[in-house]
Design a protein around this motif. Structure first.
Motif, PDB file in Angstrom:
ATOM      1  N   TYR A 179      88.239  -2.691  50.709  1.00 43.91           N
ATOM      2  CA  TYR A 179      87.761  -1.693  49.821  1.00 43.91           C
ATOM      3  C   TYR A 179      87.748  -0.440  50.412  1.00 43.91           C
ATOM      4  O   TYR A 179      87.203  -0.289  51.800  1.00 43.91           O
ATOM      5  CB  TYR A 179      86.619  -1.832  48.990  1.00 43.91           C
ATOM      6  N   ASN A 232      72.548 -12.554  44.408  1.00 46.90           N
ATOM      7  CA  ASN A 232      73.923 -12.582  43.828  1.00 46.90           C
ATOM      8  C   ASN A 232      74.220 -11.313  43.335  1.00 46.90           C
ATOM      9  O   ASN A 232      73.528 -10.828  42.594  1.00 46.90           O
ATOM     10  CB  ASN A 232      74.306 -13.934  42.974  1.00 46.90           C
ATOM     11  N   GLY A 233      75.169 -10.846  43.496  1.00 52.43           N
ATOM     12  CA  GLY A 233      75.519  -9.555  43.259  1.00 52.43           C
ATOM     13  C   GLY A 233      75.014  -8.256  43.631  1.00 52.43           C
ATOM     14  O   GLY A 233      74.954  -7.234  43.241  1.00 52.43           O
ATOM     15  N   ALA A 234      74.379  -8.466  44.886  1.00 52.05           N
ATOM     16  CA  ALA A 234      73.410  -7.475  45.281  1.00 52.05           C
ATOM     17  C   ALA A 234      74.356  -6.309  46.061  1.00 52.05           C
ATOM     18  O   ALA A 234      73.975  -5.309  46.562  1.00 52.05           O
ATOM     19  CB  ALA A 234      72.427  -7.968  46.342  1.00 52.05           C
ATOM     20  N   GLY A 235      75.729  -6.898  46.338  1.00 50.74           N
ATOM     21  CA  GLY A 235      76.600  -5.926  47.181  1.00 50.74           C
ATOM     22  C   GLY A 235      77.100  -6.040  48.595  1.00 50.74           C
ATOM     23  O   GLY A 235      77.619  -5.311  49.241  1.00 50.74           O
ATOM     24  N   LYS A 236      76.471  -7.389  49.040  1.00 51.25           N
ATOM     25  CA  LYS A 236      76.512  -7.900  50.349  1.00 51.25           C
ATOM     26  C   LYS A 236      78.213  -7.779  50.667  1.00 51.25           C
ATOM     27  O   LYS A 236      78.803  -7.450  51.736  1.00 51.25           O
ATOM     28  CB  LYS A 236      76.077  -9.405  50.666  1.00 51.25           C
ATOM     29  N   SER A 237      78.962  -8.573  49.934  1.00 52.48           N
ATOM     30  CA  SER A 237      80.366  -8.605  50.187  1.00 52.48           C
ATOM     31  C   SER A 237      81.165  -7.548  49.805  1.00 52.48           C
ATOM     32  O   SER A 237      82.027  -7.018  50.629  1.00 52.48           O
ATOM     33  CB  SER A 237      81.076  -9.607  48.960  1.00 52.48           C
ATOM     34  N   THR A 238      80.700  -6.651  48.975  1.00 57.55           N
ATOM     35  CA  THR A 238      81.372  -5.307  48.728  1.00 57.55           C
ATOM     36  C   THR A 238      80.992  -4.392  49.980  1.00 57.55           C
ATOM     37  O   THR A 238      81.955  -3.839  50.545  1.00 57.55           O
ATOM     38  CB  THR A 238      80.698  -4.714  47.550  1.00 57.55           C
ATOM     39  N   GLN A 247      84.353 -14.367  51.910  1.00 60.59           N
ATOM     40  CA  GLN A 247      83.630 -15.452  51.033  1.00 60.59           C
ATOM     41  C   GLN A 247      84.687 -16.100  50.402  1.00 60.59           C
ATOM     42  O   GLN A 247      84.473 -17.386  50.274  1.00 60.59           O
ATOM     43  CB  GLN A 247      82.522 -14.550  50.193  1.00 60.59           C
ATOM     44  N   HIS A 272      72.773 -17.225  52.377  1.00 57.63           N
ATOM     45  CA  HIS A 272      71.821 -17.457  51.360  1.00 57.63           C
ATOM     46  C   HIS A 272      70.886 -18.310  51.956  1.00 57.63           C
ATOM     47  O   HIS A 272      69.884 -18.672  51.461  1.00 57.63           O
ATOM     48  CB  HIS A 272      72.409 -18.056  49.930  1.00 57.63           C
TER      49      HIS A 272
HETATM   50  N1  LIG Z   1      86.737  -6.016  42.380  1.00 59.42           N
HETATM   51  C1  LIG Z   1      85.501  -6.078  41.730  1.00 59.42           C
HETATM   52  N2  LIG Z   1      85.684  -5.556  40.443  1.00 59.42           N
HETATM   53  C2  LIG Z   1      84.722  -5.173  39.661  1.00 59.42           C
HETATM   54  N3  LIG Z   1      83.296  -5.245  40.132  1.00 59.42           N
HETATM   55  C3  LIG Z   1      83.220  -5.882  41.398  1.00 59.42           C
HETATM   56  C4  LIG Z   1      84.199  -6.211  42.146  1.00 59.42           C
HETATM   57  N4  LIG Z   1      83.764  -6.871  43.196  1.00 59.42           N
HETATM   58  C5  LIG Z   1      82.258  -7.052  43.015  1.00 59.42           C
HETATM   59  N5  LIG Z   1      81.997  -6.422  41.956  1.00 59.42           N
HETATM   60  C6  LIG Z   1      80.598  -6.038  41.330  1.00 59.42           C
HETATM   61  O1  LIG Z   1      79.826  -5.436  42.472  1.00 59.42           O
HETATM   62  C7  LIG Z   1      78.629  -5.995  42.559  1.00 59.42           C
HETATM   63  C8  LIG Z   1      78.381  -6.533  43.688  1.00 59.42           C
HETATM   64  O2  LIG Z   1      79.264  -7.899  44.205  1.00 59.42           O
HETATM   65  P1  LIG Z   1      79.406  -8.449  45.459  1.00 59.42           P
HETATM   66  O3  LIG Z   1      80.268  -9.509  45.543  1.00 59.42           O
HETATM   67  O4  LIG Z   1      79.463  -7.567  46.392  1.00 59.42           O
HETATM   68  O5  LIG Z   1      77.912  -9.254  45.597  1.00 59.42           O
HETATM   69  P2  LIG Z   1      77.335 -10.308  46.773  1.00 59.42           P
HETATM   70  O6  LIG Z   1      76.101  -9.694  47.159  1.00 59.42           O
HETATM   71  O7  LIG Z   1      78.256 -10.600  47.689  1.00 59.42           O
HETATM   72  O8  LIG Z   1      76.890 -11.492  45.721  1.00 59.42           O
HETATM   73  P3  LIG Z   1      76.985 -13.355  46.038  1.00 59.42           P
HETATM   74  O9  LIG Z   1      75.777 -13.357  46.916  1.00 59.42           O
HETATM   75  O10 LIG Z   1      76.930 -13.710  44.709  1.00 59.42           O
HETATM   76  O11 LIG Z   1      78.381 -13.356  46.879  1.00 59.42           O
HETATM   77  C9  LIG Z   1      78.597  -7.213  41.183  1.00 59.42           C
HETATM   78  O12 LIG Z   1      77.913  -6.645  40.283  1.00 59.42           O
HETATM   79  C10 LIG Z   1      80.062  -7.392  41.104  1.00 59.42           C
HETATM   80  O13 LIG Z   1      79.987  -7.627  39.602  1.00 59.42           O
END
Ligand SMILES: Nc1ncnc2c1ncn2[C@@H]1O[C@H](COP(=O)(O)OP(=O)(O)OP(=O)(O)O)[C@@H](O)[C@H]1O
Ligand SMILES: [Mg+2]
Lengths: 263, 328
Positions: A57, A42-48, A89, A206
Motif C-alpha cells: 500500500y 484484529n483490525g487494529a491496523g498492524k498489517s496495513t 499474513q 497474537h
Molecule cells: N484492502 C482493504 N480494503 C478495505 N479495508 C481494509 C483493507 N485492508 C484492511 N482494511 C481495514 O483496515 C483495518 C485494519 O486492517 P488490518 O488488516 O491492518 O488489521 P490487523 O491489525 O492486521 O488485523 P489482524 O490481526 O486481524 O490481522 C480493518 O478495519 C480492515 O477492515
C-alpha cells in the motif's frame, strides 16, 4: 535527527480505505538490530502499517525515513530493492507453482545462453530450496505444488523466502499462526539468528509468549492509532491487553495513565 | 517427537493428483480416441497425406491459438483475434499492392508495418487492461470493433488481389512435401513453449495467472506481464494473417470469419485452465488437433459441416466440464 542506531522511522502514517480509517497518524521507530513486536486486536491496523513499508500500500500521508533518508515505496519491488523483505499474513504464494518457484518468485537465478536470451537456472534454485527446506526441517519435495501443501507447510515456505537474501529489514506478519509448537519455536530461533546476522526485524503476533521471547520492544496499535511502546520487561500480559483493548494503561496507578509509554 | 510434514495429506493428495493429471492427459486420451475411431471407420484417415492435410487445415487456427494461450494462461482473454487478422492482413496486402502509395511497398517493410499496427492495437488493449484493471474481454472487445472498422476502411470493403508471390510463400509453398504453413505453425509453437518453460517471463505469466496479488507482492511487475500477453496475442494475429493471405491467395476484410472461437476452444480443449495459471503450448497443439482431426474424419465419413459443428460442440462441452472439475 538521523539517529545512528535507528534504521527506520515511520512518521504520521495515515491510510484510509474509503470510509475506513485503517491507520491514523501512526509513528513507528525501528532500531538497528532490534526485534520490534507489533501487537493489537484484529483490525487494529498492524498489517496495513507494515504493508505501507513493504510497498503493498501507499500511505495517504506520512513520511518514511530509511537509513537516514526519506523514501517513498511505491510497490513491493522498490521495498525489496531497499532491502525490506516481508512475510505477509496472506503468505503471497502462487498456488499453481512449485515450492522452488514460489521461494524464488521475483528473483529467479538465470544464465545467459545466447545474446539477449537468459534462461532460468532451475537446478541451482532447486538445490538452494532443498537447503532452505531442510534448514527449517520441512520434509517435502521442492517440486511439489504449493496448493498440495498443508497450511503450516505453506507458512514455512513463505518464511523460507526471507532466508534467500540478506535483507536489512525483515517484516513477519503472524509467521507462526498456522504452526505447531515445535515449528513455531524453530521460527523464533530463525528470527533470532537473522537478527544476529544483522537484520532488524518487525514481528507481528497474537502470541504474547512468542512476542516476549524474542522482542526487545513491543508497540501496540488500537483502532488504527499508535497507543504506546513498551520495553519487553514492562510488557506484562496485563499491560499489553489493556493497551490493545482500551488504548490506555488502566491498571497502572489507577489515575489516567499516560498511554504513550516510550523508551 | 519426530513429525512427518510430508504425510499430512497423502490420500487427498492422491485424488488431487489424479484429477490434475486428467487435465493433462485427458486431452491426449481424447485425441488418441478420435484417431482410433476414425482409423477404424475409414481407411483414408490415417495416411501420411491426410495427416499433413489435417496439420495444414489447423495451422491458422493453431497460430491464433498460441497467442491466445499466452493470454489465457495469464487469466486474460483476447476477443479481437479474428478482426485483428483481417485488419493486419488487408493492411499488409494494401501496402504491397500499392493501394496507398504511388509505388508498392516492399513485402518485408509492409509486414513490419502490419506488425507495428497489430502490436499497437494490442498495446492499447493491454494498456487499458493492465493500467486501469479493465477486464481484457472488454478492452479486446473494443479492439474487435476498432480493427473491424479499420479493416473495412483500409480495404475499402473489397477483396485485395494481385498479392506478390513472396508474400504468399508461407501459406502456399512446401518443403519436401511438408507445407511451409505447418512448419511455420510448429516453429512458433516450439519457440512459445520454450519461452513458457525456460524464461522468467514465462514463469511470471503462470504466477500472474495463478495469483495476481501474490505475484505483485513478490515484486513481479504484474502490469507489464498483463500488457505483454495481450501484445503477444496481437502479434500472433499478424503471423496468422500472413499465413492466411498465402493460403487463399488474396486478402479481404471478412477473411477472419470463424477465426475467433475455434482457437479459444482449442486452448481449452488442450487442458489449459479457463481461469489461468495452468496449461501449455503442447496442450494447445493437442486441442487444435482434436478440432482438426474431428472435422477431417467426419468429413471423410461424409458428415457435413453442420454435423461437424454438433460434434465439436459436444466435445467442447465435455472438455469444459473436465477443465473445471479437474481443478476442484
Ligand atoms: N484492502 C482493504 N480494503 C478495505 N479495508 C481494509 C483493507 N485492508 C484492511 N482494511 C481495514 O483496515 C483495518 C485494519 O486492517 P488490518 O488488516 O491492518 O488489521 P490487523 O491489525 O492486521 O488485523 P489482524 O490481526 O486481524 O490481522 C480493518 O478495519 C480492515 O477492515
Ligand atoms: Mg493482519
Amino acid at each position: 535527527m538521523a539517529d545512528r542506531d535507528t534504521v527506520l522511522e515511520m512518521e504520521g502514517i495515515t491510510k484510509t480505505f474509503g470510509e475506513i480509517v485503517a491507520l491514523d497518524d501512526v509513528d513507528l521507530t525501528l532500531h538497528r538490530g532490534e526485534i520490534l513486536g507489533l501487537a493489537g486486536d484484529n483490525g487494529a491496523g498492524k498489517s496495513t502499517l507494515i504493508k505501507c513499508l513493504s510497498g503493498a500500500y501507499e500511505p495517504d500521508s506520512g513520511r518514511i525515513v530509511f537509513d537516514g533518508e526519506e523514501v517513498t515505496i511505491e510497490n513491493p519491488r522498490e521495498a525489496k530493492a531497499l532491502g525490506i523483505e516481508t512475510t505477509f499474513q496472506e503468505l503471497a504464494l502462487a498456488p499453481n507453482l512449485s515450492i522452488t518457484q514460489n521461494v524464488f518468485l521475483g528473483r529467479e537465478e538465470t544464465q545467459r545462453v545466447l545474446p539477449l536470451v537468459s534462461v532460468m537456472n532451475k537446478g541451482t534454485m532447486e538445490t538452494r530450496t532443498r537447503e532452505l527446506l531442510s534448514d527449517l526441517e520441512i520434509d517435502v519435495d521442492p517440486d511439489k505444488r504449493v496448493d498440495d501443501l498443508s497450511g503450516g507447510q505453506r507458512q514455512l515456505v513463505a518464511i523460507s523466502r526471507t532466508m534467500l537474501t540478506d535483507p536489512e529489514i525483515i517484516i513477519m506478519d503472524e509467521p507462526t499462526s498456522a504452526l505447531s509448537v515445535e515449528a513455531a519455536e524453530r521460527i523464533l530461533e530463525l528470527i533470532e539468528r537473522m537478527r544476529r546476522e544483522g537484520a532488524s526485524i518487525i514481528l507481528i503476533s497474537h502470541n504474547f509468549e512468542h512476542m516476549r521471547a524474542v522482542a526487545d520492544r513491543i508497540q501496540i496499535l488500537h483502532t488504527g492509532r499508535d497507543v504506546g511502546v513498551l520495553d519487553v520487561e514492562e510488557a506484562t500480559r496485563e499491560n499489553i491487553v489493556d493497551l490493545m483493548v482500551s488504548g490506555t494503561l488502566e491498571s497502572e496507578g489507577g489515575d489516567d495513565g499516560d498511554p504513550a509509554v516510550s523508551v | 517427537m519426530a513429525y512427518d510434514w510430508g504425510a499430512v495429506s497423502t490420500s487427498s493428495d492422491l485424488i488431487q493428483n489424479l484429477l490434475r493429471k486428467s487435465a493433462v492427459y485427458g486431452p491426449v486420451i481424447a485425441l488418441i480416441g478420435i484417431y482410433v475411431v476414425f482409423s477404424i471407420m475409414t481407411d483414408r484417415f490415417l495416411t501420411y497425406r491426410n495427416q499433413l492435410n489435417i496439420l495444414r487445415q489447423v495451422s491458422i487456427i493453431g497460430i491464433l491459438a498460441i497467442g491466445v494461450t499466452f493470454a489465457i494462461l495469464c487469466a486474460e482473454i483476447d476477443l479481437s483475434i479474428a478482426q485483428m487478422t483481417e485488419f493486419t492482413g488487408v493492411l499488409i496486402a494494401a501496402l504491397v499492392t500499392g493501394m496507398y502509395f504511388s509505388t508498392t511497398v516492399p513485402v518485408p517493410i509492409a509486414v513490419l508495418i502490419g506488425l507495428g499496427a497489430g502490436v499497437s492495437l494490442g498495446a492499447i488493449a493491454g494498456y487499458i487492461t493492465s493500467r486501469f484493471d479493465v477486464p481484457s474481454f472488454m478492452s479486446t472487445l473494443a479492439v474487435l470493433f476498432l480493427a473491424d472498422g479499420l479493416g473495412l476502411i483500409v480495404s475499402d470493403g473489397r477483396p485485395i488481389g494481385g498479392i506478390p508471390d513472396s508474400l504468399q510463400i508461407i501459406g502456399r509453398e512446401s518443403v519436401a512435401s511438408i507445407p511451409l504453413i505447418v512448419l511455420f505453425f510448429l516453429s512458433l509453437l516450439l519457440v512459445s513453449q520454450l519461452i513458457l518453460s525456460y524464461t522468467r517471463f514465462g514463469l511470471y505469466i503462470y504466477a500472474v495467472g495463478g495469483d495476481r496479488q501474490a505475484a505483485r507482492l513478490m515484486g513481479i511487475n504484474v502490469m507489464r506481464i498483463r500488457f505483454a500477453v495481450l501484445v503477444i496475442s496481437a502479434a500472433f494475429t499478424v503471423f496468422a494473417a500472413i499465413a492466411l493471405i498465402g493460403r487463399i491467395g488474396s486478402a479481404n476484410p471478412n477473411m477472419g470469419s470463424g477465426l475467433l472461437l475455434p482457437p479459444i476452444a482449442a486452448v481449452i480443449l488442450g487442458g489449459t485452465n479457463l481461469f489461468g495459471g495452468e496449461g501449455n503450448m503442447i496442450g494447445t497443439l493437442v486441442g487444435v488437433l482434436i478440432l482438426g482431426a474431428l472435422a477431417n474424419g467426419l468429413n471423410l465419413m461424409g458428415v457435413g459441416p453442420s454435423g461437424q459443428l454438433v460434434a465439436q460442440g459436444i466435445i467442447l462441452m465435455i472438455a469444459v466440464l473436465m477443465n473445471v472439475l479437474a481443478r476442484g
